[in-house]
Design a protein around this motif. Structure first.
Motif, PDB file in Angstrom:
ATOM      1  N   LEU A 101       0.842  -1.187   0.000  1.00 42.22           N
ATOM      2  CA  LEU A 101       0.000   0.000   0.000  1.00 42.22           C
ATOM      3  C   LEU A 101       0.879   1.239   0.000  1.00 42.22           C
ATOM      4  N   SER A 102       0.363   2.322  -0.557  1.00 40.36           N
ATOM      5  CA  SER A 102       1.104   3.585  -0.531  1.00 40.36           C
ATOM      6  C   SER A 102       0.527   4.552   0.498  1.00 40.36           C
ATOM      7  N   GLN A 103      -0.736   4.358   0.878  1.00 44.85           N
ATOM      8  CA  GLN A 103      -1.336   5.239   1.871  1.00 44.85           C
ATOM      9  C   GLN A 103      -2.587   4.607   2.461  1.00 44.85           C
ATOM     10  N   ILE A 104      -2.983   5.100   3.630  1.00 42.24           N
ATOM     11  CA  ILE A 104      -4.281   4.762   4.233  1.00 42.24           C
ATOM     12  C   ILE A 104      -5.031   6.071   4.446  1.00 42.24           C
ATOM     13  N   VAL A 105      -6.287   6.074   4.034  1.00 37.12           N
ATOM     14  CA  VAL A 105      -7.147   7.249   4.171  1.00 37.12           C
ATOM     15  C   VAL A 105      -8.351   6.872   5.016  1.00 37.12           C
ATOM     16  N   VAL A 106      -8.646   7.678   6.031  1.00 36.50           N
ATOM     17  CA  VAL A 106      -9.807   7.464   6.892  1.00 36.50           C
ATOM     18  C   VAL A 106     -10.843   8.542   6.619  1.00 36.50           C
ATOM     19  N   LEU A 107     -12.096   8.124   6.407  1.00 38.47           N
ATOM     20  CA  LEU A 107     -13.220   9.046   6.321  1.00 38.47           C
ATOM     21  C   LEU A 107     -14.204   8.667   7.415  1.00 38.47           C
ATOM     22  N   SER A 108     -14.392   9.580   8.368  1.00 44.84           N
ATOM     23  CA  SER A 108     -15.276   9.295   9.502  1.00 44.84           C
ATOM     24  C   SER A 108     -15.902  10.604   9.966  1.00 44.84           C
ATOM     25  N   TYR A 109     -17.218  10.704   9.858  1.00 46.14           N
ATOM     26  CA  TYR A 109     -17.902  11.952  10.192  1.00 46.14           C
ATOM     27  C   TYR A 109     -18.776  11.815  11.427  1.00 46.14           C
ATOM     28  N   SER A 110     -18.452  10.862  12.285  1.00 45.39           N
ATOM     29  CA  SER A 110     -19.109  10.773  13.590  1.00 45.39           C
ATOM     30  C   SER A 110     -18.474  11.793  14.527  1.00 45.39           C
ATOM     31  N   PRO A 111     -19.267  12.468  15.348  1.00 47.47           N
ATOM     32  CA  PRO A 111     -18.683  13.415  16.309  1.00 47.47           C
ATOM     33  C   PRO A 111     -17.973  12.728  17.469  1.00 47.47           C
ATOM     34  N   PHE A 112     -18.085  11.403  17.555  1.00 42.33           N
ATOM     35  CA  PHE A 112     -17.527  10.686  18.706  1.00 42.33           C
ATOM     36  C   PHE A 112     -16.232   9.932  18.388  1.00 42.33           C
ATOM     37  N   GLU A 113     -15.853   9.835  17.106  1.00 46.17           N
ATOM     38  CA  GLU A 113     -14.667   9.046  16.771  1.00 46.17           C
ATOM     39  C   GLU A 113     -13.399   9.771  17.197  1.00 46.17           C
ATOM     40  N   ARG A 114     -12.304   9.003  17.338  1.00 46.55           N
ATOM     41  CA  ARG A 114     -11.038   9.587  17.797  1.00 46.55           C
ATOM     42  C   ARG A 114      -9.863   9.071  16.966  1.00 46.55           C
ATOM     43  N   PHE A 115     -10.015   9.033  15.663  1.00 46.21           N
ATOM     44  CA  PHE A 115      -8.896   8.648  14.807  1.00 46.21           C
ATOM     45  C   PHE A 115      -7.807   9.722  14.872  1.00 46.21           C
ATOM     46  N   PRO A 116      -6.536   9.348  14.698  1.00 44.95           N
ATOM     47  CA  PRO A 116      -5.490  10.369  14.578  1.00 44.95           C
ATOM     48  C   PRO A 116      -5.815  11.303  13.417  1.00 44.95           C
ATOM     49  N   ILE A 117      -5.585  12.596  13.589  1.00 48.38           N
ATOM     50  CA  ILE A 117      -5.937  13.541  12.530  1.00 48.38           C
ATOM     51  C   ILE A 117      -4.788  13.804  11.576  1.00 48.38           C
ATOM     52  N   ALA A 118      -3.594  13.266  11.874  1.00 49.50           N
ATOM     53  CA  ALA A 118      -2.448  13.477  10.991  1.00 49.50           C
ATOM     54  C   ALA A 118      -1.431  12.382  11.230  1.00 49.50           C
ATOM     55  N   MET A 119      -0.482  12.275  10.316  1.00 51.72           N
ATOM     56  CA  MET A 119       0.584  11.278  10.430  1.00 51.72           C
ATOM     57  C   MET A 119       1.355  11.490  11.726  1.00 51.72           C
ATOM     58  N   ALA A 120       1.765  12.736  11.984  1.00 50.12           N
ATOM     59  CA  ALA A 120       2.405  13.124  13.250  1.00 50.12           C
ATOM     60  C   ALA A 120       3.540  12.184  13.644  1.00 50.12           C
ATOM     61  N   LYS A 121       4.382  11.877  12.657  1.00 52.10           N
ATOM     62  CA  LYS A 121       5.530  11.032  12.943  1.00 52.10           C
ATOM     63  C   LYS A 121       6.784  11.728  12.432  1.00 52.10           C
ATOM     64  N   ASP A 122       7.739  11.960  13.320  1.00 54.98           N
ATOM     65  CA  ASP A 122       8.954  12.678  12.957  1.00 54.98           C
ATOM     66  C   ASP A 122       9.764  11.887  11.935  1.00 54.98           C
ATOM     67  N   GLY A 123      10.473  12.626  11.081  1.00 54.38           N
ATOM     68  CA  GLY A 123      11.382  11.999  10.131  1.00 54.38           C
ATOM     69  C   GLY A 123      10.716  11.470   8.885  1.00 54.38           C
ATOM     70  N   ILE A 124       9.436  11.751   8.678  1.00 52.48           N
ATOM     71  CA  ILE A 124       8.712  11.275   7.496  1.00 52.48           C
ATOM     72  C   ILE A 124       8.369  12.472   6.616  1.00 52.48           C
ATOM     73  N   GLN A 125       8.826  12.450   5.371  1.00 53.21           N
ATOM     74  CA  GLN A 125       8.482  13.516   4.434  1.00 53.21           C
ATOM     75  C   GLN A 125       7.039  13.376   3.939  1.00 53.21           C
ATOM     76  N   ASP A 126       6.638  12.144   3.679  1.00 51.83           N
ATOM     77  CA  ASP A 126       5.340  11.887   3.054  1.00 51.83           C
ATOM     78  C   ASP A 126       4.250  11.821   4.124  1.00 51.83           C
ATOM     79  N   GLN A 127       3.768  12.993   4.542  1.00 55.00           N
ATOM     80  CA  GLN A 127       2.711  13.034   5.547  1.00 55.00           C
ATOM     81  C   GLN A 127       1.361  12.580   4.978  1.00 55.00           C
ATOM     82  N   ASP A 128       1.243  12.492   3.643  1.00 53.23           N
ATOM     83  CA  ASP A 128       0.008  12.012   3.037  1.00 53.23           C
ATOM     84  C   ASP A 128      -0.090  10.490   3.021  1.00 53.23           C
ATOM     85  N   ALA A 129       0.915   9.799   3.554  1.00 51.29           N
ATOM     86  CA  ALA A 129       0.818   8.344   3.657  1.00 51.29           C
ATOM     87  C   ALA A 129      -0.334   7.948   4.575  1.00 51.29           C
ATOM     88  N   TYR A 130      -0.718   8.860   5.475  1.00 47.75           N
ATOM     89  CA  TYR A 130      -1.947   8.697   6.258  1.00 47.75           C
ATOM     90  C   TYR A 130      -2.702  10.009   6.225  1.00 47.75           C
TER      91      TYR A 130
END
Length: 564
Positions: free
Chosen positions: A242-271
């Protein structure tokens, strides 16, 4: 076509030096924990500038690849690849790198570029090159060239661009901890000899049984990418192609990470996450926080529509490219009628963001309250400057749809549908996994079916996969049984079952009964019938109601009457 190094460095250089067809490598000082291997590219083919992305080159025993090339130039090398002497190997950071070159130059000339750069995927898979195999086992290959998800995917499947193959969708095995704390395995079925569509898998079952929890664990394992985890530990059983994972969730109660937020990674769109939550910057205490707001998806959708424009312009030379703006228009018009979509921009010179087309209204126009909009349509692509629009976009307005010169006011379901479609198309790349959590929350059954129908087509074009966590029976009816995973709570714990009958095009009542134990649940209308039959016979009740009953109710009354 030459591949050259001219000693330039930078991250925003677009045009190569010199004339004619050329691919210039531009040194990028990105540091992968001691290794500096990244080169941006500036490419011209047939007078047009192509955005190929970047490529990583590893020289044996060296930490700075740019330093190796600069030393070679100082020693008399003319800067034209291949580099004589040191062993080296490369991997592009996107699988589309060689797809674009094959589309623009043909397989023979693109192959010559792959050989000059010593592309790992090409040499190992198509040339059985021992030197490339040896280099791929060195520490720098894993820690630098394979640090990004896009580069991992390019290494696994990039060679297929030369073999006239597309990357085959494989089944995904995943170990997870269920809601009872037990370790389980699930195999998501994306590859099958069946002709039925296997692009989408579904998790379905009662509330609180762990469907969304599984999606969260998939996301966390993807972001962490821990190659050193113990055998049998939770996570992907084998590294997914896989090259990326995309989450679509429009519940007001979900708590998925909102960004890659991992140091040392250029490709923040991988998530990427799309939902009702967005970053607020630094919260009290210096920790990144996020905010729940209806303005978040509006802004994300405006930026995603502009990303569709950018991708369509960037990849226009690829023969197999799925045109994103055209697709968005076609899918959204199946849900509501409109003439075109637009985004609001800060007022200014229209010619800075869109050139004037001949014999047509200008793409930049004034709104009813003095706003300035840019029309985004498939017919306007040649006249739009997405980078300039991005500098002036007022994303908070969202995407605005116009019909007969007036702005449309969408229902909540139509608006959510537009969010899902545009955001998905804007971010989607080859070999993605799309996770959608409870899409039925705000979609009526017709839009649910249209969403599934759209996804099947788009997933096929991008060789991608999707996984739904849902309660929607109408969605399950669009999915083959071997792609349906039913979560069931038993006395022995959580059990994951597949329906013993074909769900694709199946009977709604039969699916409902199997998934939710519908037959074991007393329904209000059945209680009403029993109460009436305590006062009169089944025949009398049917006679009194006459034309108010449907055939199913008549059968129910007779059946309950016989039991009472």
């Amino acid at each position: 076509m030459q591949v050259v190094f001219r000693g330039r460095s930078g991250r925003s250089i677009k045009a190569p030096l010199g004339e004619g067809d050329v691919l210039e490598l531009i040194e990028n000082n990105w540091d992968d924990y001691g290794h500096s291997t990244t080169f941006n590219t500036a490419c011209r083919i047939g007078g047009e500038i192509l955005d190929l992305g970047s490529v990583k080159i590893l020289f044996e025993g060296k930490l700075s690849s740019g330093g190796v090339l600069r030393e070679a130039v100082a020693a008399g090398w003319d800067g034209v690849f291949p580099v004589e002497g040191p062993s080296y190997i490369s991997v592009p950071t996107e699988i589309s790198f060689y797809e674009q070159l094959v589309s623009s130059l043909g397989e023979d000339e693109a192959s010559a570029i792959a050989i000059a750069l010593r592309d790992a995927s090409y040499l190992i898979e198509l040339r059985n090159d021992d030197e490339a195999k040896r280099m791929s086992m060195t520490p720098g290959f894993e820690s630098s060239l394979q640090r990004e998800r896009g580069a991992q995917n390019a290494f696994q499947d990039g060679w297929k661009a030369f073999a006239k193959q597309t990357a085959t969708a494989n089944n995904l095995g995943f170990r997870f901890v269920d809601s009872n704390g037990e370790l389980q395995e699930i195999v998501l079925t994306y590859r099958s000899p069946s002709l039925l569509p296997h692009d989408i898998n579904v998790l379905i079952g009662a509330n609180g049984i762990g469907k969304s929890q599984l999606l969260h664990q998939i996301v966390r394992d993807w972001i962490d990418d821990d190659t050193g985890k113990a055998t049998g530990a939770p996570g992907f059983i084998t590294r997914p192609s896989l090259s990326q994972i995309v989450v679509l969730s429009y519940s007001p109660f979900e708590r998925f990470p909102i960004a890659m937020a991992k140091d040392g990674i250029q490709d923040q769109d991988a998530y990427r996450y799309f939902g009702l939550r967005g970053p607020t910057g630094q919260a009290d205490g210096g920790v990144n926080d996020d905010v729940l707001s209806l303005d978040v998806p509006k802004a994300a959708t405006a930026k995603s529509l502009l990303a569709c424009v950018s991708d369509d312009i960037r990849f226009r030379a690829m023969k197999a490219w799925a045109k994103k703006v055209t697709t968005a228009e076609e899918v959204l018009k199946s849900a509501f009628d409109f003439d075109f979509a637009a985004v609001e921009v800060d007022k200014g010179d229209p010619e800075e963001i869109a050139s004037k087309p001949l014999m047509r209204p200008h793409p930049v126009f004034d709104g009813p309250n003095g706003e300035q909009f840019v029309r985004i349509s498939s017919r306007d692509l040649a006249h739009l400057a997405p980078e300039a629009i991005a500098e002036r976009i007022r994303a908070g307005t969202g995407v605005v749809f116009f019909k007969d010169g007036s702005q449309l006011h969408l229902s909540s379901g139509q608006r959510l549908f537009s969010y899902i479609i545009i955001n998905l198309l804007g971010i989607m790349r080859r070999n993605s996994l799309i996770l959608i959590d409870e899409p039925e929350l705000f979609l009526h059954p017709t839009l649910e079916i249209q969403l599934v129908d759209m996804l099947k087509e788009i997933l096929k074009q991008f060789n991608s996969k999707a996984l739904f966590a849902t309660h929607s029976i109408v969605t399950v009816r669009e999915i083959p049984a071997d792609c349906v995973h039913v979560f069931v709570g038993t006395d022995d714990g959580i059990v994951i079952q597949k329906p013993p009958f074909q769900t694709f095009g199946g009977d709604i009542q039969r699916i409902t009964s199997y998934v939710f134990g519908d037959r074991a649940v007393s329904k209000p209308f059945e209680s009403w019938i029993k109460d009436q039959l305590s006062q009169r016979s089944a025949t009398e009740l049917i006679s009194l109601l006459r034309h108010e009953l449907n055939e199913e109710m008549i059968i129910q009354i007779h059946a309950i009457g016989r039991k009472s």
